[in-house]
Design a protein around this motif. Structure first.
Motif, mmCIF file in Angstrom:
data_model
loop_
_atom_site.group_PDB
_atom_site.id
_atom_site.type_symbol
_atom_site.label_atom_id
_atom_site.label_comp_id
_atom_site.label_asym_id
_atom_site.label_seq_id
_atom_site.Cartn_x
_atom_site.Cartn_y
_atom_site.Cartn_z
ATOM 1 N N LYS A 93 0.814 -1.222 0.000
ATOM 2 C CA LYS A 93 0.000 0.000 0.000
ATOM 3 C C LYS A 93 0.844 1.267 0.000
ATOM 4 N N THR A 94 2.150 1.128 0.123
ATOM 5 C CA THR A 94 3.018 2.301 0.184
ATOM 6 C C THR A 94 3.035 3.044 -1.154
ATOM 7 N N LYS A 95 3.398 4.323 -1.088
ATOM 8 C CA LYS A 95 3.437 5.160 -2.279
ATOM 9 C C LYS A 95 4.806 5.164 -2.949
ATOM 10 N N HIS A 96 5.850 4.824 -2.192
ATOM 11 C CA HIS A 96 7.204 5.016 -2.689
ATOM 12 C C HIS A 96 7.883 3.740 -3.195
ATOM 13 N N LEU A 97 7.372 2.584 -2.857
ATOM 14 C CA LEU A 97 8.034 1.350 -3.265
ATOM 15 C C LEU A 97 7.619 0.976 -4.683
ATOM 16 N N ASP A 98 8.607 0.678 -5.514
ATOM 17 C CA ASP A 98 8.315 0.292 -6.892
ATOM 18 C C ASP A 98 7.926 -1.178 -7.002
ATOM 19 N N GLN A 99 8.368 -1.975 -6.049
ATOM 20 C CA GLN A 99 8.014 -3.385 -6.029
ATOM 21 C C GLN A 99 8.231 -3.919 -4.619
ATOM 22 N N VAL A 100 7.430 -4.923 -4.242
ATOM 23 C CA VAL A 100 7.594 -5.612 -2.963
ATOM 24 C C VAL A 100 7.757 -7.091 -3.245
ATOM 25 N N ILE A 153 11.802 -4.840 5.251
ATOM 26 C CA ILE A 153 10.553 -4.763 6.021
ATOM 27 C C ILE A 153 10.417 -6.039 6.853
ATOM 28 N N GLN A 154 10.222 -5.878 8.144
ATOM 29 C CA GLN A 154 10.143 -7.026 9.045
ATOM 30 C C GLN A 154 8.972 -7.937 8.668
ATOM 31 N N GLY A 155 9.243 -9.230 8.554
ATOM 32 C CA GLY A 155 8.221 -10.183 8.136
ATOM 33 C C GLY A 155 7.305 -10.651 9.232
ATOM 34 N N ASP A 156 7.505 -10.137 10.455
ATOM 35 C CA ASP A 156 6.670 -10.580 11.573
ATOM 36 C C ASP A 156 5.838 -9.442 12.162
ATOM 37 N N GLU A 157 5.513 -8.439 11.321
ATOM 38 C CA GLU A 157 4.631 -7.355 11.752
ATOM 39 C C GLU A 157 3.397 -7.327 10.852
ATOM 40 N N PRO A 158 2.417 -8.186 11.157
ATOM 41 C CA PRO A 158 1.267 -8.355 10.257
ATOM 42 C C PRO A 158 0.390 -7.115 10.113
ATOM 43 N N PHE A 159 0.498 -6.179 11.053
ATOM 44 C CA PHE A 159 -0.353 -4.990 10.990
ATOM 45 C C PHE A 159 0.483 -3.726 10.794
ATOM 46 N N ILE A 160 1.604 -3.882 10.131
ATOM 47 C CA ILE A 160 2.466 -2.733 9.869
ATOM 48 C C ILE A 160 1.714 -1.702 9.032
ATOM 49 N N SER A 161 1.897 -0.449 9.375
ATOM 50 C CA SER A 161 1.269 0.637 8.608
ATOM 51 C C SER A 161 2.172 1.026 7.445
ATOM 52 N N PRO A 162 1.613 1.341 6.288
ATOM 53 C CA PRO A 162 2.451 1.762 5.152
ATOM 54 C C PRO A 162 3.081 3.140 5.353
ATOM 55 N N GLU A 163 2.511 3.962 6.220
ATOM 56 C CA GLU A 163 2.997 5.342 6.368
ATOM 57 C C GLU A 163 4.451 5.425 6.833
ATOM 58 N N PRO A 164 4.868 4.708 7.877
ATOM 59 C CA PRO A 164 6.280 4.820 8.267
ATOM 60 C C PRO A 164 7.251 4.326 7.203
ATOM 61 N N ILE A 165 6.839 3.359 6.401
ATOM 62 C CA ILE A 165 7.688 2.916 5.294
ATOM 63 C C ILE A 165 7.865 4.057 4.307
ATOM 64 N N ASP A 166 6.781 4.773 4.028
ATOM 65 C CA ASP A 166 6.858 5.923 3.122
ATOM 66 C C ASP A 166 7.706 7.046 3.716
ATOM 67 N N HIS A 167 7.596 7.259 5.035
ATOM 68 C CA HIS A 167 8.417 8.286 5.679
ATOM 69 C C HIS A 167 9.901 7.962 5.522
ATOM 70 N N LEU A 168 10.226 6.692 5.676
ATOM 71 C CA LEU A 168 11.617 6.266 5.520
ATOM 72 C C LEU A 168 12.064 6.438 4.069
#
Length: 246
Positions: free
Chosen positions: A39-46, A97-112
């Protein structure tokens, strides 16, 4: 700036074997991490980087992308580098991205991702500590930042030590930071740090990122208000399930 999001996912786990495939409200843990990260805005692929065919087939089964990596890696960083070399296309940065955070929010990934400007070599997330239990827990790594918001040191110990103050007053007298274990690596730097030998500070604290600091790499810190909700044990799974699904 092309950025690849990689989710390392091992099958073996001392405290919670096969946790990547555990069911959480009708979806596996790894599927939830994958969908949230996508759901992140900045990642080109996951992609998922795994060492087990069961995880590989499961990810492909729900429509995700995955690559097989060695079972011999000692860290998610090493697994990320192998996955990068096996992924088509050119990427300037990788976010682990940690694989054991099932409810991670996309916002902090985008901030990074937003600080990845070509000059930044390494980056990670930190959060202001507002809880004394977290502040004094050796299970929660803390970070000290300089005036440029670069990490000076990580420790399981509470740092800095506030001399001549009662510990009950520490949170009122200083801003402490909890480390949130999501990393961004410039692709060429990722190749470099995977060749480094385990350092003395890393051995002492059991924190991989100290190896990078000890070898002179600057790590930019991005302050987030989002907390981490990792699952290391079945008890952790019960806790996060009650928090997010009930």
């Amino acid at each position: 700036m092309r950025i690849l999001g990689i989710i390392p996912a091992r099958y073996a786990s001392t405290r919670f074997p096969a946790k990547a495939l555990v069911d959480i409200g009708g979806k596996s843990m790894i599927q939830r991490v994958y969908e949230q990260s996508s759901k992140t805005k900045h990642l080109d692929q996951v992609i998922v980087a795994t060492d087990d065919e069961r995880i590989m087939h499961h990810v492909l089964g729900f429509g995700g992308k995955a690559v097989m990596t060695s079972q011999d890696h000692h860290s998610g960083t090493d697994r990320c580098f192998e996955a990068l070399t096996k992924t088509e296309g050119t990427y300037e940065y990788v976010i682990n991205i940690q694989g054991d955070e099932p409810f991670i929010s996309p916002e902090p990934i985008d901030h990074l991702a937003a600080v990845l400007d070509g000059e930044t070599k390494l980056a990670t997330l930190v959060k202001v500590i507002d809880n004394a239990e977290i502040l004094f827990s050796p299970n929660v790594p803390k970070a000290i930042l300089n005036s440029k918001n670069e990490v000076m040191y990580f420790s399981r110990q509470t740092i800095p030590y506030l001399r001549n103050l009662e510990k009950a007053d520490w949170l009122k007298s200083h801003t402490f930071y909890k480390h949130i274990g999501i990393y961004a690596y410039r692709a060429d730097v990722l190749a470099e740090i995977t060749k480094l030998s385990v350092s003395s500070l890393e051995k002492a604290e059991a924190l991989e990122q100290l190896r990078w600091l000890e070898n002179g790499y600057a790590i930019k810190a991005v302050i987030t208000s989002d907390d981490s909700h990792g699952v290391d044990t079945p008890d952790d799974l019960d806790r996060v399930t009650k928090k997010f699904l009930q």
